[in-house]
Design an enzyme around this catalytic site. Structure first.
Site, PDB file in Angstrom:
ATOM      1  CE  LYS A   1      -5.871 -11.713   4.288  1.00  0.00           C
ATOM      2  NZ  LYS A   1      -5.919 -11.333   5.732  1.00  0.00           N
ATOM      3  N   GLY A   2      -5.999  -7.631  -1.331  1.00  0.00           N
ATOM      4  CA  GLY A   2      -6.389  -6.283  -1.736  1.00  0.00           C
ATOM      5  C   GLY A   2      -7.285  -6.200  -2.958  1.00  0.00           C
TER       6      GLY A   2
ATOM      7  CG  ASP B   1      -3.966  -4.097  -4.065  1.00  0.00           C
ATOM      8  OD1 ASP B   1      -2.954  -4.251  -4.790  1.00  0.00           O
ATOM      9  OD2 ASP B   1      -3.962  -4.361  -2.848  1.00  0.00           O
TER      10      ASP B   1
ATOM     11  CG  ASP C   1       4.296   1.320  -3.860  1.00  0.00           C
ATOM     12  OD1 ASP C   1       4.487   2.464  -4.273  1.00  0.00           O
ATOM     13  OD2 ASP C   1       4.622   0.961  -2.715  1.00  0.00           O
TER      14      ASP C   1
ATOM     15  CE  LYS D   1       0.916   4.510  -3.192  1.00  0.00           C
ATOM     16  NZ  LYS D   1       1.550   3.983  -1.947  1.00  0.00           N
TER      17      LYS D   1
ATOM     18  CG  PHE E   1       0.039   3.524   3.209  1.00  0.00           C
ATOM     19  CD1 PHE E   1       0.785   2.510   2.616  1.00  0.00           C
ATOM     20  CD2 PHE E   1      -1.011   3.172   4.050  1.00  0.00           C
ATOM     21  CE1 PHE E   1       0.494   1.173   2.856  1.00  0.00           C
ATOM     22  CE2 PHE E   1      -1.304   1.833   4.297  1.00  0.00           C
ATOM     23  CZ  PHE E   1      -0.546   0.835   3.696  1.00  0.00           C
TER      24      PHE E   1
ATOM     25  NE  ARG F   1      -7.646  -6.772   3.933  1.00  0.00           N
ATOM     26  CZ  ARG F   1      -6.460  -6.764   3.330  1.00  0.00           C
ATOM     27  NH1 ARG F   1      -6.346  -6.186   2.156  1.00  0.00           N
ATOM     28  NH2 ARG F   1      -5.400  -7.305   3.891  1.00  0.00           N
TER      29      ARG F   1
END
Ligand code: 5GP
Length: 195
Positions: free
Chosen positions: A58-59, A115, A118, A146, A167, A180
């Site tokens: 959903k990000g 989004d 990582d 990142k 995070f 969000r």
């Protein structure tokens, strides 16, 4: 007298969430300004073509909404949902498709809208999966990356911002489905994680 910058930046944060925030890493204005630049780049690169934006739920929903309405080329949207994380805050390496695309992508110019990249494991899986469906081209736009966490080398064509190994939440990113709607990229106070 002017308000301190930090408190001003939290004006649009729902009051029930405001006290949980430790630091604003990328504020709303910087995100929006960077999206202007990214959209202009995408417009230039895809000039004369239609593009299918595939949002990873959903990000990516806020990025998807803000990006698609900035593009002047013709764009359509679709979504996928994958699970890469359990309840923890680090990647498991196992990726499952929870929701697949509504339509075939063969012959289309596809841009994955993500989004944050990582470890890169989710995107690595997704790109292999989508490439097997024979799109005309396949690229990635990610709001955040990142770099120090990367485990697989992923060609992310359009990057909003590099962030350190912390995070983050906000602008579509959650912790336990919260935060969000925060319009900036922020970190949370350690006590929020119950640790
Ligand atoms: P990767 O497979 O690249 O390790 O992880 C990608 C996914 O993990 C992202 O799409 C996002 O859902 C989640 N993720 C990675 N880092 C963060 C972070 O700092 N905050 C949040 N909220 N999610 C993250």
């Amino acid at each position: 007298m002017a308000e301190p910058a930090a408190s001003h930046m939290l004006d649009t944060v729902p009051p029930v969430l405001r006290d949980d925030i430790e630091e604003v890493l990328v504020d709303e204005a910087r995100i929006q300004a960077r999206l202007d630049e990214l959209a202009a780049e995408i417009d230039r690169d895809y000039a004369g073509h239609d593009v299918l934006l595939i949002g990873v739920l959903k990000g990516a929903i806020l990025l998807m909404a803000d990006l698609t309405r900035r593009l002047t080329i013709n764009s359509s949207i679709d979504f996928m949902a994958v699970s890469s994380y359990g309840s923890a805050t680090s990647s498991s390496g196992t990726v499952r498709i929870l929701k697949d695309l509504d339509a075939a992508i063969e012959g289309l110019h596809v841009l994955i809208v993500e989004d944050i990249v990582d470890s890169g494991l989710t995107l690595d899986y997704l790109m292999k999966n989508l490439r097997s469906r024979r799109p005309a081209s396949l690229e990635v736009v990610a709001l955040l990356t990142k770099p120090t966490r990367r485990e697989v080398d992923i060609p992310v064509r359009y990057v909003g911002f590099e962030v350190p190994d912390v995070f983050v939440v906000g602008y579509g990113l959650d912790y336990a489905e919260r935060y969000r709607s925060v319009r900036s990229i922020v970190t949370l106070k350690p006590e929020v994680y119950g640790g």
